[in-house]
Design a protein around this motif. Structure first.
Motif, short mmCIF file in Angstrom:
data_model
loop_
_atom_site.label_atom_id
_atom_site.label_comp_id
_atom_site.label_asym_id
_atom_site.label_seq_id
_atom_site.Cartn_x
_atom_site.Cartn_y
_atom_site.Cartn_z
N VAL A 59 98.38 85.88 5.16
CA VAL A 59 99.18 86.09 6.57
C VAL A 59 99.48 84.62 7.03
O VAL A 59 99.87 84.25 7.88
CB VAL A 59 98.64 86.77 7.60
CG1 VAL A 59 98.65 88.30 6.92
CG2 VAL A 59 97.14 86.58 7.87
N GLY A 60 98.58 83.76 6.30
CA GLY A 60 98.66 82.27 6.83
C GLY A 60 97.56 81.90 8.16
O GLY A 60 98.29 81.16 8.81
N LEU A 61 96.67 82.39 7.91
CA LEU A 61 95.71 82.17 9.24
C LEU A 61 94.37 81.76 8.61
O LEU A 61 94.11 82.05 7.51
CB LEU A 61 95.49 83.46 10.01
CG LEU A 61 96.65 83.92 11.12
CD1 LEU A 61 96.04 85.38 11.47
CD2 LEU A 61 96.77 82.83 12.15
N SER A 62 93.39 80.88 9.54
CA SER A 62 92.29 80.61 9.17
C SER A 62 91.35 82.05 9.26
O SER A 62 91.89 83.08 9.80
CB SER A 62 91.46 79.65 9.92
OG SER A 62 91.47 79.93 11.09
N LEU A 63 90.15 82.01 8.51
CA LEU A 63 89.38 83.33 8.64
C LEU A 63 89.09 83.75 10.11
O LEU A 63 89.19 84.83 10.58
CB LEU A 63 88.16 82.69 7.99
CG LEU A 63 87.10 84.11 7.71
CD1 LEU A 63 87.69 85.08 6.94
CD2 LEU A 63 86.00 83.54 6.84
N SER A 64 88.57 82.87 11.04
CA SER A 64 88.12 83.54 12.37
C SER A 64 89.22 83.99 13.32
O SER A 64 89.05 85.07 13.81
CB SER A 64 87.34 82.24 13.27
OG SER A 64 86.32 81.74 12.52
N PRO A 65 90.45 83.34 13.20
CA PRO A 65 91.30 83.90 14.08
C PRO A 65 91.95 85.25 13.57
O PRO A 65 92.25 86.23 14.03
CB PRO A 65 92.47 82.90 13.95
CG PRO A 65 92.02 81.72 13.70
CD PRO A 65 90.61 82.00 12.83
N CYS A 66 92.05 85.31 11.97
CA CYS A 66 92.31 86.41 11.24
C CYS A 66 91.22 87.82 11.55
O CYS A 66 91.81 88.65 11.99
CB CYS A 66 92.56 86.39 9.87
SG CYS A 66 93.16 87.69 8.93
N PHE B 163 102.07 87.58 13.62
CA PHE B 163 100.74 87.59 12.97
C PHE B 163 100.26 88.75 12.69
O PHE B 163 99.69 89.38 11.67
CB PHE B 163 99.79 86.56 13.22
CG PHE B 163 100.24 84.94 12.84
CD1 PHE B 163 100.02 84.79 11.44
CD2 PHE B 163 100.55 84.10 13.96
CE1 PHE B 163 100.50 83.32 11.33
CE2 PHE B 163 100.84 82.82 13.45
CZ PHE B 163 100.49 82.40 12.10
N ASP B 164 100.01 89.74 13.70
CA ASP B 164 99.72 90.98 13.82
C ASP B 164 100.52 91.92 13.01
O ASP B 164 100.03 92.56 12.30
CB ASP B 164 99.81 91.51 15.38
CG ASP B 164 98.63 90.76 16.29
OD1 ASP B 164 97.74 90.31 15.81
OD2 ASP B 164 98.93 90.81 17.41
#
Length: 151
Positions: free
Chosen positions: A27-34, A4-5
């Motif tokens: 990148v296929g992440l939700s907003l907060s984790p991204c 992901f990074d």
């Protein structure tokens, strides 16, 4: 650094103006984790800057040259003075210290060959500690500012 990074870094290399929402979608992440990952990448130094990539030709900088520099001696004081002088010349857009001979490679951009000759004679040849300068004119940028290979 996980996949992901690397995806975040790869997307930002292609478009540094992405919003966090757009980046998260790509990148296929939700907003907060991204957002957390993005801040961690900035704090770690993996992302060191955001900037616009400019086209030198559109700005009238139609001439570029690689200048190879051989120093008189390799002591720290001489190298430090030279590197300070290089940093003070805005037409030098990239400078690399090399192993072996020559000691440095500089990328210079200017308006035309007359501007290069003037810069060469007045500033480049006058830099401290320089024994020899060798120039190669750039015919064509085949791969300008390529993204780093991350994936």
């Amino acid at each position: 650094m996980d996949s992901f990074d690397r995806k975040i870094l790869s997307e930002l290399q292609l478009d540094g103006r992405l919003t966090v929402t757009e980046l998260a979608d790509r990148v296929g992440l939700s907003l907060s984790p991204c957002h957390r990952r993005l801040k961690a990448l900035e704090q770690s130094g993996a992302i060191c800057d955001y900037r616009a990539q400019l086209d030198p030709r559109v700005l009238g900088l139609n001439f570029s040259a690689l200048v190879f520099v051989t120093m008189k001696d390799g002591n720290q004081e001489s190298m430090s003075k030279f590197e300070t002088a290089v940093a003070d010349i805005p037409q030098i857009i990239e400078a690399k210290r090399l192993f072996g001979d020559p000691d440095y490679m500089l990328t210079v951009v200017v308006k035309d060959i007359d501007a290069f000759q003037k810069l060469y004679d007045s500033r480049l040849a006058a830099m401290p500690g320089v024994q020899r300068l060798t120039s190669t004119l750039v015919m064509k940028d085949v791969i300008p500012a390529r993204e780093l290979p991350l994936l």
